[in-house]
Design an enzyme around this catalytic site. Structure first.
Site, PDB file in Angstrom:
ATOM      1  N   ARG A 102     -28.600  40.200  -8.719  1.00 13.47           N
ATOM      2  CA  ARG A 102     -29.670  40.562  -7.784  1.00 13.47           C
ATOM      3  C   ARG A 102     -29.327  40.138  -6.361  1.00 13.47           C
ATOM      4  O   ARG A 102     -30.204  39.987  -5.520  1.00 13.47           O
ATOM      5  CB  ARG A 102     -30.977  39.923  -8.217  1.00 13.47           C
ATOM      6  N   ASP A 133     -34.071  43.000 -13.529  1.00 16.80           N
ATOM      7  CA  ASP A 133     -34.565  44.036 -12.622  1.00 16.80           C
ATOM      8  C   ASP A 133     -33.980  43.908 -11.219  1.00 16.80           C
ATOM      9  O   ASP A 133     -34.258  44.729 -10.353  1.00 16.80           O
ATOM     10  CB  ASP A 133     -36.092  44.021 -12.554  1.00 16.80           C
ATOM     11  N   GLY A 134     -33.164  42.878 -10.988  1.00 15.61           N
ATOM     12  CA  GLY A 134     -32.517  42.727  -9.692  1.00 15.61           C
ATOM     13  C   GLY A 134     -33.412  42.196  -8.597  1.00 15.61           C
ATOM     14  O   GLY A 134     -32.986  42.083  -7.438  1.00 15.61           O
ATOM     15  N   ARG A 191     -17.774  30.811  -6.622  1.00 16.71           N
ATOM     16  CA  ARG A 191     -18.170  29.809  -7.609  1.00 16.71           C
ATOM     17  C   ARG A 191     -17.028  29.511  -8.577  1.00 16.71           C
ATOM     18  O   ARG A 191     -16.063  30.259  -8.646  1.00 16.71           O
ATOM     19  CB  ARG A 191     -19.363  30.353  -8.419  1.00 16.71           C
ATOM     20  N   ASP A 264     -21.284  28.961 -13.298  1.00 15.14           N
ATOM     21  CA  ASP A 264     -21.453  30.017 -12.300  1.00 15.14           C
ATOM     22  C   ASP A 264     -22.413  29.609 -11.195  1.00 15.14           C
ATOM     23  O   ASP A 264     -22.613  30.361 -10.232  1.00 15.14           O
ATOM     24  CB  ASP A 264     -21.938  31.313 -12.962  1.00 15.14           C
TER      25      ASP A 264
END
Length: 496
Positions: A102, A133-134, A191, A264
């Site tokens: 997202r 859903d971002g 990351r 991450d």
């Protein structure tokens, strides 16, 4: 050389020169795509000091078109939105391919502090959204906006936040909420998981390209160092270990719980990144779990140092194909074991106003922490009152925090004997080390409730105080008190 990016029709020109930076690595590392516009956006918060630092026009950003740009609803001239791909371990389990589900990187600006990347968070679905859903919700966006700036005010290495734009567009989480976009700022959003991604796929060429990019941009001394037989990748691993160790020591000293230390969510630059279910401690509990989703307590406050090392070990495994030696890889990880305790003792000694660090102070520090844990003493208020006691002479306000006054009195006698001769000066130093204000959960919650009613004054007031947390701010004394009873019922989770 940076590529020339043609502006889409109607794009907003912010009068700054954007650079490719990360985009120069090529399509193996990301997917280019436009953001999903946030409908009918409104400005929730603008970090004007940061905008000035970045050379961005404050008034333009605060205007109608600027707010649309901050909400990913209006293209910005010179930017090249992209979502990067990475993988990672989540709650100690290999999760495979992840990525910016997202988030979209806008580009890079040259600033007096060096290159800075700007990134949308909440700007819609990407190829890495999986089932998401971002979108980001107003609640979590305000928490990230204020949390990252709170850490910056505390001088803890962190990503930062430029703005929050909201919308009445509905987003379903545990309940129906509204959408928002936050713009995050950092020298890089790379990351540990970026390296794990290419290592897990045995894409050694891309792994090397990524490592070379990070070294050349952020750790150039790794090529000149003769340590580890002049191996630049082992030197990189060691440098990341040392930065991460120092950062986590600062977390512990600040009473900060990250809440979701997946690989991450670990920055290759040793920055605090991804403000999700974070919390600053109220009553001191070494076993405190701030993330309601963390059922096993993997990321409890007292486990953060060991988890950071575990994550670094995963990074070492990812870099092993480049380092080429198990012995060198393990040797590059070894400094964490000495840097973290050294940095933590330095931070705790400073909180106690002890000046020079002595080995004998460890016992004094440990005894203080045991007393705090035993009586569940408020972390921030204890250290602030202690600072005033040393600066002014009376310890009554500190003593009143404890149930076991006899144990406190015994500790105080030993502590007072260890203080420097000039106690007033030591106290002043402590007042510049132990903040009066942190972003407590209930303060964020109250600001969020008001923001949902379109009153953004509390967000602005909190931002002002958190940018200068060591100052007294007598007009905001209510933000420095004990948390209300209902604060302990606030639940924060990975849902945002």
């Amino acid at each position: 050389m940076d590529s020339v990016i043609e502006a889409p029709p109607g794009a907003l020109d912010l009068g700054v020169a954007w650079r490719d930076g990360f985009a120069g690595l090529g399509p193996s590392f990301y997917t280019e795509l436009p953001p999903a516009p946030l409908p009918a956006p409104y400005l929730v918060g603008l970090n004007r000091p940061l905008a000035r630092t970045l050379g961005l026009p404050e008034e333009l950003l605060a205007g109608h078109e600027g707010v649309r740009a901050l909400a990913a609803s209006l293209p910005v001239t010179g930017t090249r939105p992209l979502a990067s791909v990475y993988s990672g371990h989540q709650f100690g389990v290999w999760a495979g391919q992840l990525g910016d589900g997202r988030a979209l990187l806008l580009g890079e600006l040259e600033t007096p502090s060096g290159p800075m990347e700007l990134q949308y968070k909440g700007s819609g679905r990407t190829p890495y959204s999986r089932m998401g859903d971002g979108r980001a919700v107003l609640r979590s966006s305000i928490r990230e906006f204020l949390g990252s700036e709170a850490m910056h005010g505390l001088r803890v290495p962190t990503t930062r936040a430029l703005s929050v734009a909201g919308s009445d567009a509905p987003v379903r989480r545990e309940e129906m909420e509204t959408a928002a976009v936050v713009i995050r700022v950092a020298p890089s959003f790379i990351r540990f998981g970026h390296f794990e991604h290419f290592a897990s796929r045995e894409q050694d060429a891309e792994l090397r390209q990524l490592a070379d990019y990070v070294i050349d941009r952020f750790y150039p001394h790794c090529r000149a160092s003769e340590k580890f037989a002049g191996n630049p990748y082992a030197n990189l691993l060691e440098q990341v270990c040392e930065r991460t160790a120092a950062m986590v020591a600062q977390w512990q000293a600040a009473g900060f719980c990250h809440g979701v230390m997946n690989t991450d969510n670990m920055s290759i630059l040793g920055l605090t990144i991804d403000y999700g279910p974070f919390q600053f401690l109220d009553a001191f509990d070494p076993n405190h779990i701030c993330n309601h989703s963390d059922e096993t307590g993997r990321y409890a406050y007292n486990r953060q140092p060991n988890v950071a090392y575990w994550n670094l070990f995963c990074l070492g495994q990812a870099l092993y194909p480049l380092i080429g030696s198990e012995e060198l890889t393990l040797a590059a990880l070894e400094p964490y074991k000495t840097v973290f305790p050294r940095e933590l003792q330095k931070r705790m000694s400073a909180k106690l106003g002890l000046g020079d660090v002595q080995d004998a102070d460890r016992d004094l520090i440990e005894r203080a922490l045991k007393l705090l844990a035993q009586d569940k003493v408020d972390w921030t208020i204890f250290w602030r009152r202690l600072s005033h006691a040393v600066a002014g002479g009376s310890n009554d306000a500190v003593r009143d925090l404890f149930l076991d006054r006899t144990a406190f009195d015994a500790w105080w006698l030993d502590y007072a004997a260890r203080l420097p001769a000039d106690r007033a000066a030591a106290g002043l130093e402590m007042l510049g080390t132990n903040p009066k204000f942190v972003l407590r959960n209930h303060l964020a919650e109250l600001a969020i409730r008001r923001a949902k009613e379109k009153d953004f004054g509390p967000v602005a007031n909190l931002l002002k105080v958190l940018h200068a947390p060591f100052d007294e701010h007598p007009e905001h004394e209510d933000m420095a008190g004990f948390p209300p009873d209902w604060a302990s019922n606030i639940e924060i989770s990975c849902s945002s």
